[in-house]
Enzyme design. Structure first.
Site, PDB file in Angstrom:
ATOM      1  N   ARG A   1      13.762  26.655  40.548  1.00  0.00           N
ATOM      2  CA  ARG A   1      13.545  25.443  41.368  1.00  0.00           C
ATOM      3  C   ARG A   1      12.297  24.739  40.542  1.00  0.00           C
ATOM      4  O   ARG A   1      11.303  25.271  39.972  1.00  0.00           O
ATOM      5  CB  ARG A   1      12.785  25.505  42.718  1.00  0.00           C
ATOM      6  CG  ARG A   1      14.111  25.854  43.549  1.00  0.00           C
ATOM      7  CD  ARG A   1      14.881  24.772  43.934  1.00  0.00           C
ATOM      8  NE  ARG A   1      16.134  24.927  44.700  1.00  0.00           N
ATOM      9  CZ  ARG A   1      17.247  25.222  44.488  1.00  0.00           C
ATOM     10  NH1 ARG A   1      17.722  25.200  43.092  1.00  0.00           N
ATOM     11  NH2 ARG A   1      18.158  25.239  45.455  1.00  0.00           N
TER      12      ARG A   1
ATOM     13  N   HIS B   1      20.563  19.587  36.986  1.00  0.00           N
ATOM     14  CA  HIS B   1      20.888  20.583  38.037  1.00  0.00           C
ATOM     15  C   HIS B   1      22.208  21.188  38.022  1.00  0.00           C
ATOM     16  O   HIS B   1      23.026  20.808  39.121  1.00  0.00           O
ATOM     17  CB  HIS B   1      20.492  19.838  39.547  1.00  0.00           C
ATOM     18  CG  HIS B   1      19.997  21.112  40.552  1.00  0.00           C
ATOM     19  ND1 HIS B   1      19.027  20.977  41.316  1.00  0.00           N
ATOM     20  CD2 HIS B   1      20.634  22.243  40.846  1.00  0.00           C
ATOM     21  CE1 HIS B   1      18.914  22.081  42.207  1.00  0.00           C
ATOM     22  NE2 HIS B   1      19.983  22.931  41.554  1.00  0.00           N
TER      23      HIS B   1
HETATM   24  P1  NAP Z   1      17.589  36.057  45.928  1.00  0.00           P
HETATM   25  O1  NAP Z   1      18.706  36.778  45.816  1.00  0.00           O
HETATM   26  O2  NAP Z   1      16.725  35.486  47.272  1.00  0.00           O
HETATM   27  O3  NAP Z   1      16.587  36.293  44.840  1.00  0.00           O
HETATM   28  C1  NAP Z   1      15.274  36.010  44.949  1.00  0.00           C
HETATM   29  C2  NAP Z   1      14.510  36.921  43.870  1.00  0.00           C
HETATM   30  O4  NAP Z   1      12.934  36.458  43.573  1.00  0.00           O
HETATM   31  C3  NAP Z   1      14.172  38.289  44.207  1.00  0.00           C
HETATM   32  O5  NAP Z   1      14.424  39.260  43.429  1.00  0.00           O
HETATM   33  C4  NAP Z   1      12.659  38.301  44.794  1.00  0.00           C
HETATM   34  O6  NAP Z   1      12.042  39.436  44.834  1.00  0.00           O
HETATM   35  C5  NAP Z   1      12.178  37.526  43.777  1.00  0.00           C
HETATM   36  N1  NAP Z   1      10.924  36.740  44.250  1.00  0.00           N
HETATM   37  C6  NAP Z   1      10.717  35.809  45.313  1.00  0.00           C
HETATM   38  N2  NAP Z   1       9.582  35.471  45.623  1.00  0.00           N
HETATM   39  C7  NAP Z   1       8.829  36.332  44.724  1.00  0.00           C
HETATM   40  C8  NAP Z   1       7.439  36.372  44.340  1.00  0.00           C
HETATM   41  N3  NAP Z   1       6.701  35.528  44.851  1.00  0.00           N
HETATM   42  N4  NAP Z   1       7.051  37.147  43.279  1.00  0.00           N
HETATM   43  C9  NAP Z   1       7.943  37.991  42.460  1.00  0.00           C
HETATM   44  N5  NAP Z   1       9.329  37.935  42.846  1.00  0.00           N
HETATM   45  C10 NAP Z   1       9.911  37.106  43.866  1.00  0.00           C
HETATM   46  O7  NAP Z   1      17.960  34.368  45.414  1.00  0.00           O
HETATM   47  P2  NAP Z   1      19.097  34.194  44.299  1.00  0.00           P
HETATM   48  O8  NAP Z   1      20.335  34.107  44.993  1.00  0.00           O
HETATM   49  O9  NAP Z   1      19.041  35.123  43.286  1.00  0.00           O
HETATM   50  O10 NAP Z   1      18.785  32.715  43.814  1.00  0.00           O
HETATM   51  C11 NAP Z   1      17.336  32.535  43.145  1.00  0.00           C
HETATM   52  C12 NAP Z   1      17.022  30.646  43.356  1.00  0.00           C
HETATM   53  O11 NAP Z   1      18.019  30.212  42.275  1.00  0.00           O
HETATM   54  C13 NAP Z   1      17.365  30.024  44.728  1.00  0.00           C
HETATM   55  O12 NAP Z   1      16.260  30.194  45.383  1.00  0.00           O
HETATM   56  C14 NAP Z   1      17.419  28.824  44.263  1.00  0.00           C
HETATM   57  O13 NAP Z   1      16.371  28.167  44.148  1.00  0.00           O
HETATM   58  C15 NAP Z   1      17.926  28.998  42.459  1.00  0.00           C
HETATM   59  N6  NAP Z   1      19.095  28.351  42.124  1.00  0.00           N
HETATM   60  C16 NAP Z   1      19.390  27.283  41.493  1.00  0.00           C
HETATM   61  C17 NAP Z   1      20.908  26.951  41.007  1.00  0.00           C
HETATM   62  C18 NAP Z   1      20.777  25.699  40.013  1.00  0.00           C
HETATM   63  O14 NAP Z   1      21.797  25.337  39.986  1.00  0.00           O
HETATM   64  N7  NAP Z   1      19.732  25.551  39.192  1.00  0.00           N
HETATM   65  C19 NAP Z   1      21.745  27.148  41.727  1.00  0.00           C
HETATM   66  C20 NAP Z   1      21.584  28.340  42.668  1.00  0.00           C
HETATM   67  C21 NAP Z   1      20.446  28.930  42.879  1.00  0.00           C
HETATM   68  P3  NAP Z   1      12.753  40.680  45.780  1.00  0.00           P
HETATM   69  O15 NAP Z   1      13.943  41.139  45.172  1.00  0.00           O
HETATM   70  O16 NAP Z   1      11.555  41.769  45.554  1.00  0.00           O
HETATM   71  O17 NAP Z   1      12.805  40.070  47.112  1.00  0.00           O
END
Ligand code: NAP
Length: 338
Positions: free
Chosen positions: A231, A299
């Site tokens: 993001r 995006h």
């Molecule tokens: P997720 O499964 O919730 O994973 C988030 C990861 O970030 C987890 O490993 C979490 O750690 C880690 N994290 C969160 N806060 C943290 C912090 N303060 N310090 C260290 N690590 C932290 O999310 P996801 O499904 O992988 O998606 C990730 C993000 O990708 C979404 O939230 C979205 O913003 C973005 N996204 C972008 C697109 C695009 O088209 N550009 C598309 C889809 C998603 P833990 O494992 O320890 O909880």
């Protein structure tokens, strides 16, 4: 009676007929309808809604709402408009993870093979050969080891890169060195210091806002690059622009007919591939648009697939209506923010 399930999307985002059609096909046992097409006297029937970027006030019209199933993986836009006591499930879709991992691989290869640099040279009519780095010596660090981050590190590892990852809690992934927050985890600096390419796949939360700022960029090796597919607010834009400009020698050096292994005209950060921004669409005139060391993407690294997301949303809604359960990885922790 067939459960009434509104499809809630901000009018500012325009309609999303493809997704509504896919939901109707995936859930013939549910009465899925666009929120605005539901008679006001029926809104009290609704306990579950499917949200595709809702606006403020839309969910508050549903007095008996218990669950919002998002069609997006990131939920930072839903949390502020979510009424108290309502649960939210995010989109966890293997197709999305695959698509995102493919994008991470594609842009990592782009940076790994120095393509932005060769494109700059072509614009200047320069024939300069740079030393080739083998993938096994290219250190790629992925911030976030959730559903998307894990798929990305495994894909990068399988392509022979030297991969590390960082998350809040400890992780163990075969062939990937994992750092985490906390005293024994090495912290984010351990990853930044040893990464030639940093890929951000963190969610947007209070804790991640501005995480990639001047201090973080200073930790990264000179000549390293950034891919932001998480993001926009995780990156401090001014600090990134400063790091991309730091050390450039305008008009200097990459001249000559053939210079093997030249490391001329290097900025502290070599290049940034940005898919997400604080304001989207990226405003006209923003310095990123014309910066020679920035690639702007609209995006597109991990779009929701209507076909598969509809099936997953329908299954989650069905399970929740039957016995109140949801897949653990889909349930959002509202206080944690993801
Ligand atoms: P997720 O499964 O919730 O994973 C988030 C990861 O970030 C987890 O490993 C979490 O750690 C880690 N994290 C969160 N806060 C943290 C912090 N303060 N310090 C260290 N690590 C932290 O999310 P996801 O499904 O992988 O998606 C990730 C993000 O990708 C979404 O939230 C979205 O913003 C973005 N996204 C972008 C697109 C695009 O088209 N550009 C598309 C889809 C998603 P833990 O494992 O320890 O909880």
């Amino acid at each position: 009676m067939t459960p009434l399930v509104p499809f809630v999307r901000s009018p500012d985002n325009g309609p999303n007929a493809a997704l509504v059609d896919a939901l109707c096909r995936a859930a013939p046992d549910l009465d899925v309808r666009v929120l605005g097409e539901i008679a006001p006297e029926r809104l009290h029937e609704v306990t579950v809604a499917i949200a595709d970027g809702p606006s403020e006030g839309q969910l508050a019209r549903l007095p008996n709402l218990r669950l919002v199933q998002s069609t997006w993986a990131g939920v930072e836009a839903i949390l502020p408009v979510l009424p108290a006591g309502v649960e939210v499930a995010r989109m966890v879709d293997p197709r999305l993870a695959e698509t995102m991992a493919e994008a991470v691989l594609a842009w990592t290869l782009h940076l790994h093979r120095d393509m932005p640099r060769y494109a700059r040279q072509q614009r200047n009519g320069q024939w300069i050969v740079h030393e080739l780095v083998h993938a096994s010596h290219r250190r790629v660090g992925v911030l976030g080891l959730g559903v998307l981050g894990r798929a990305a590190v495994e894909t990068l590892r399988d392509h022979g890169f030297d991969v590390t990852g960082w998350s809040r809690s400890p992780k163990s992934i075969d062939g990937v060195e994992c750092f985490h927050d906390g005293l024994d985890g090495g912290g984010v600096d351990a990853l930044l210091r040893r990464s030639d390419i940093v890929v951000n796949l963190l969610p947007h939360t209070e804790a991640t806002t501005g995480l990639l700022g001047a201090a973080a960029f200073a930790q990264m090796p000179t000549g390293s690059s950034l891919i932001n597919f998480g993001r926009g607010p995780t990156v401090d834009d001014e600090a990134l622009l400063a790091a991309l400009d730091d050390g450039t020698t305008s008009g200097a050096s990459d001249t000559g007919s053939r210079v093997t292994g030249a490391r001329l005209d290097r900025a502290h950060l070599e290049h940034a591939v940005l898919d997400v921004f604080v304001t989207e669409p990226l405003p006209e005139g923003h310095p990123y648009w014309s910066h020679p060391r920035v690639t702007v993407l609209p995006h597109v690294s991990g779009p929701t697939s209507a076909e598969t997301a509809a099936v997953i949303a329908a299954a989650n809604v069905r399970a929740f209506l039957v016995d109140g359960t949801l897949p653990a990885d889909a349930l959002v922790d509202r206080t944690r923010g993801y």
